[in-house]
Scaffold this active site. Structure first.
Site, mmCIF file in Angstrom:
data_model
loop_
_atom_site.group_PDB
_atom_site.id
_atom_site.type_symbol
_atom_site.label_atom_id
_atom_site.label_comp_id
_atom_site.label_asym_id
_atom_site.label_seq_id
_atom_site.Cartn_x
_atom_site.Cartn_y
_atom_site.Cartn_z
ATOM 1 N N GLU A 66 0.835 -1.214 0.000
ATOM 2 C CA GLU A 66 0.000 0.000 0.000
ATOM 3 C C GLU A 66 0.859 1.249 0.000
ATOM 4 O O GLU A 66 0.598 2.215 -0.736
ATOM 5 C CB GLU A 66 -0.912 0.008 1.234
ATOM 6 C CG GLU A 66 -1.909 -1.143 1.281
ATOM 7 C CD GLU A 66 -1.356 -2.406 1.936
ATOM 8 O OE1 GLU A 66 -0.139 -2.674 1.799
ATOM 9 O OE2 GLU A 66 -2.125 -3.141 2.565
ATOM 10 N N ALA A 179 11.905 -42.642 -14.309
ATOM 11 C CA ALA A 179 13.185 -43.259 -14.677
ATOM 12 C C ALA A 179 12.890 -44.607 -15.335
ATOM 13 O O ALA A 179 11.819 -45.190 -15.141
ATOM 14 C CB ALA A 179 14.057 -43.473 -13.445
ATOM 15 N N SER A 185 17.537 -41.542 -15.683
ATOM 16 C CA SER A 185 16.555 -40.458 -15.624
ATOM 17 C C SER A 185 17.107 -39.147 -16.195
ATOM 18 O O SER A 185 16.400 -38.137 -16.211
ATOM 19 C CB SER A 185 16.127 -40.228 -14.173
ATOM 20 O OG SER A 185 17.245 -39.813 -13.415
#
Ligand code: AOF
Ligand code: ZN
Length: 381
Positions: A66, A179, A185
């Site tokens: 604000e 994986a 992976s």
């Protein structure tokens, strides 16, 4: 400026409220990673459809949204008297690191305040009443801008539960595998999506994996190749029996980047400066709730990014501790039932046993797709 310009602003319609709160929410998001554990807050000051000031909470301890918006308004040569102030969160009424926003709003002669969500803080909340008592029309409008309401989910969660906000991230194939059956992976998703992960890491206080991921991938878990590291996360390993190899990259780099082992083994020791948090064991391993609470309380973490494998992710899902997820999907299919699933360990014979998330956004990044979703009951007002 004529007197007419300073007439109190008229009652805004829903379309205008949405536009203003959306704008406030968008500017607030720029500070993700800079303000936590405070909320992301954005604020717009407008006369009719014209924005005359805009601002957001930029950094922890800094001025609230604000005051930033009022300063912007004056910098641009506008008088905020009689204008409407739109804020993503109820203006605070307390003296914290900053003075109350209600004082600034009242002092500026704002005629009307519209905000998207109440501040649940016992001291900061209740500014709405202070404003009304000062003759300012103050109204909570939670259904105009979803973005503005969602912005405060992590903050509201922390105030209500005392726990950090838990974000899961995983990369999967189209058929939900992370994986191959041999454990390969790297990499499922492409470089653009992987850069995105580094950006996520750079905005949280802790990155969490299980010891299985350390043994399989020997990761560093640091945020790299990002424009600015906003928070340098602790790297945390859930390691029930203290099996993390003493020559793992996380252990060897512990003097450059904080490394923490969460274990249920009272005898597990790690070389300094690796930090050890001991928590009770529960069921198959470390009690997940105790682990999340310890990371919150003992490391002072406001947010945790979980990059763990199926066991740890499954146990966090079972304990209903995952607040948000970034799911990165590569358009490849393994179609091998021996390939590793995203999460495991739950007993869910019926669809009713599923954990339901709500999608906030999906988009494609470098040929992969990111789905961003949130626990549905984290989204209560
Ligand atoms: C607002 N506008 O922009 C923010 C608010 O210690 P402080 O002074 O920084 O106060 C932090 C508390 O103020 C925070 O816990 C939340 O309740 C409120 N945050 N309120 O009106 C803002 N950041
Ligand atoms: Zn405030």
């Amino acid at each position: 400026m004529s007197n007419k310009d300073l007439q109190p602003d008229g009652v805004p319609n829903e379309r205008r409220i949405r536009r203003m709160l959306d704008a406030a929410a968008r500017v607030a998001m720029r500070a993700a990673g800079d303000v936590e554990p405070n909320p992301l807050v954005g604020c717009v000051i407008a006369r009719g459809d014209t924005i005359i000031g805009i601002g957001h909470h930029r950094r922890f301890g800094g001025p609230h949204a604000e005051r930033e918006a009022l300063a912007d308004c004056r910098r641009r040569g506008h008088d905020p008297r009689g204008a409407t102030l739109y804020c993503t969160l109820e203006p605070c009424r307390h003296h914290g690191k900053q003075p109350p926003c209600t004082d600034a709003v009242i002092g500026a002669g704002i005629a009307r305040v519209i905000y998207a969500r109440r501040d649940p803080g016992p001291e900061s909340g209740g500014g709405d009443r202070v404003l009304c008592d000062a003759g300012i029309a103050s109204l909570c409008v939670p259904d105009a801008s979803d973005l503005a309401v969602r912005l405060s989910d992590p903050f509201v969660h922390r105030v209500r539960t005392g726990r950090p906000w838990v974000i899961a991230k995983w990369a999967q194939t189209l058929d939900g595998r992370i994986a191959t059956r041999t454990g390969e992976s790297q990499w499922i998703t492409g470089p653009a999506m992987r850069r995105r992960v580094h950006r996520l890491r750079s905005c949280v206080d802790a990155v969490l994996v299980g010891v299985g991921t350390v043994l399989a991938d020997d990761p560093m878990l640091t945020p790299r190749d990002v424009r600015r590291v906003r928070r340098d996360p602790s790297r945390v390993v859930l390691d029930t029996h203290g099996r993390t190899p003493r020559d793992a990259a996380l252990i060897r780099s512990a003097s450059e980047h904080r490394t923490v082992i969460v274990t249920a083994d009272p005898a597990a020791e790690f070389p300094s400066p690796v930090r050890v948090l001991r928590v009770p064991g529960g069921g198959a391993g470390v009690d997940p709730r105790a682990a999340i609470e310890a990371i919150g309380q003992q490391l002072g973490a406001a947010s945790i990014l979980v990059e763990a494998g199926p066991r740890v992710l499954g146990s966090l899902l079972e304990a209903d501790l995952v607040d948000e997820a970034f799911v990165h999907i590569a358009p490849i299919v393994l179609a091998d039932q021996g390939a590793m699933a995203v999460a495991s360990g739950r007993d869910a014979p019926r669809l009713a046993d599923a954990r339901r998330l709500t999608v906030l956004r999906s988009r494609s990044i470098g040929g992969d797709v990111e789905i961003w979703c949130r626990r549905t009951d984290a989204m209560q007002p």
